[in-house]
Design an enzyme around this catalytic site. Structure first.
Site, PDB file in Angstrom:
ATOM      1  N   GLU A 154     -19.066  11.199  -1.119  1.00 55.18           N
ATOM      2  CA  GLU A 154     -18.956  10.662   0.241  1.00 55.18           C
ATOM      3  C   GLU A 154     -20.307  10.667   0.942  1.00 55.18           C
ATOM      4  O   GLU A 154     -20.450  10.112   2.029  1.00 55.18           O
ATOM      5  CB  GLU A 154     -18.006  11.526   1.076  1.00 55.18           C
ATOM      6  CG  GLU A 154     -16.544  11.317   0.788  1.00 55.18           C
ATOM      7  CD  GLU A 154     -15.961  10.240   1.673  1.00 55.18           C
ATOM      8  OE1 GLU A 154     -16.725   9.550   2.360  1.00 55.18           O
ATOM      9  OE2 GLU A 154     -14.743  10.096   1.678  1.00 55.18           O
ATOM     10  N   THR A 208     -14.170   6.560  -0.618  1.00 52.27           N
ATOM     11  CA  THR A 208     -13.654   6.793   0.728  1.00 52.27           C
ATOM     12  C   THR A 208     -12.246   7.343   0.574  1.00 52.27           C
ATOM     13  O   THR A 208     -11.567   7.062  -0.413  1.00 52.27           O
ATOM     14  CB  THR A 208     -13.684   5.520   1.603  1.00 52.27           C
ATOM     15  OG1 THR A 208     -13.271   5.866   2.936  1.00 52.27           O
ATOM     16  CG2 THR A 208     -12.790   4.418   1.068  1.00 52.27           C
ATOM     17  N   LYS A 267     -22.915   6.283  -1.017  1.00 53.34           N
ATOM     18  CA  LYS A 267     -21.520   6.667  -0.756  1.00 53.34           C
ATOM     19  C   LYS A 267     -20.642   5.794  -1.645  1.00 53.34           C
ATOM     20  O   LYS A 267     -20.633   4.570  -1.505  1.00 53.34           O
ATOM     21  CB  LYS A 267     -21.236   6.421   0.726  1.00 53.34           C
ATOM     22  CG  LYS A 267     -19.846   6.736   1.208  1.00 53.34           C
ATOM     23  CD  LYS A 267     -19.842   6.593   2.731  1.00 53.34           C
ATOM     24  CE  LYS A 267     -18.439   6.550   3.297  1.00 53.34           C
ATOM     25  NZ  LYS A 267     -17.731   7.792   3.085  1.00 53.34           N
TER      26      LYS A 267
HETATM   27  C1  LIG Z   1      -9.871   2.636  10.470  1.00 54.51           C
HETATM   28  C2  LIG Z   1     -10.271   3.864   9.761  1.00 54.51           C
HETATM   29  O1  LIG Z   1      -9.492   4.723   9.513  1.00 54.51           O
HETATM   30  N1  LIG Z   1     -11.563   3.958   9.395  1.00 54.51           N
HETATM   31  C3  LIG Z   1     -12.208   4.909   8.675  1.00 54.51           C
HETATM   32  C4  LIG Z   1     -11.602   5.992   8.027  1.00 54.51           C
HETATM   33  C5  LIG Z   1     -12.385   6.834   7.276  1.00 54.51           C
HETATM   34  N2  LIG Z   1     -13.716   6.592   7.184  1.00 54.51           N
HETATM   35  C6  LIG Z   1     -14.581   7.421   6.350  1.00 54.51           C
HETATM   36  O2  LIG Z   1     -14.082   7.463   5.040  1.00 54.51           O
HETATM   37  C7  LIG Z   1     -14.340   8.730   4.479  1.00 54.51           C
HETATM   38  C8  LIG Z   1     -13.073   9.418   4.105  1.00 54.51           C
HETATM   39  O3  LIG Z   1     -12.177   9.394   5.152  1.00 54.51           O
HETATM   40  C9  LIG Z   1     -15.127   9.493   5.457  1.00 54.51           C
HETATM   41  O4  LIG Z   1     -16.461   9.270   5.125  1.00 54.51           O
HETATM   42  C10 LIG Z   1     -14.696   8.841   6.759  1.00 54.51           C
HETATM   43  O5  LIG Z   1     -15.635   8.994   7.727  1.00 54.51           O
HETATM   44  C11 LIG Z   1     -14.292   5.520   7.836  1.00 54.51           C
HETATM   45  O6  LIG Z   1     -15.507   5.291   7.734  1.00 54.51           O
HETATM   46  N3  LIG Z   1     -13.525   4.698   8.564  1.00 54.51           N
END
Ligand code: A1EHT
Length: 105
Positions: free
Chosen positions: A76, A26, A23
């Protein structure tokens, strides 16, 4: 001027993909768009606050929710429908997002 952030959290179930280098991006909202290319950031699990690795920020660019495509999903390491579902549940109604790319250090 505010110092560049040095910590980022990921949902615990995603951290193995970050640690293994599968990955490499983000997508976050405005509150997390202040990472600075070239800086090192510590990666923690969101739920348990355990450090998993360090990454170097490569770029931060604006991205609209409606522009998210297969190319992003691949980076991702998530299926596109799952990625869009996660993002819309974390950031409901938010169109303006930011694409953060990084590499392991
Ligand atoms: C505090 C907070 O917001 N935490 C987050 C927000 C997003 N994500 C991941 O990032 C990527 C794009 O959004 C996807 O893979 C989501 O699952 C995460 O792991 N943790």
């Amino acid at each position: 001027m505010k110092a560049a952030p040095t910590k980022i959290t990921f949902f615990e179930f995603l951290t193995p993909f970050v640690v293994s280098g599968k990955k490499t991006i983000t997508i976050r909202d405005e509150s997390e768009c202040h990472y600075v290319p070239g800086t090192h950031v510590e990666v923690f699990t969101l739920e348990t606050d355990i450090k998993v690795c360090d990454i170097e920020i490569l770029s931060v660019e604006p991205l609209q929710y409606s522009e998210i495509n297969e190319f992003h999903a691949e980076q991702e390491y998530l299926p596109l429908p799952k990625l869009k579902e996660i993002i819309s549940s974390v950031y409901p109604g938010t169109e303006q997002l930011y694409l953060i790319s990084y590499k392991l250090v």
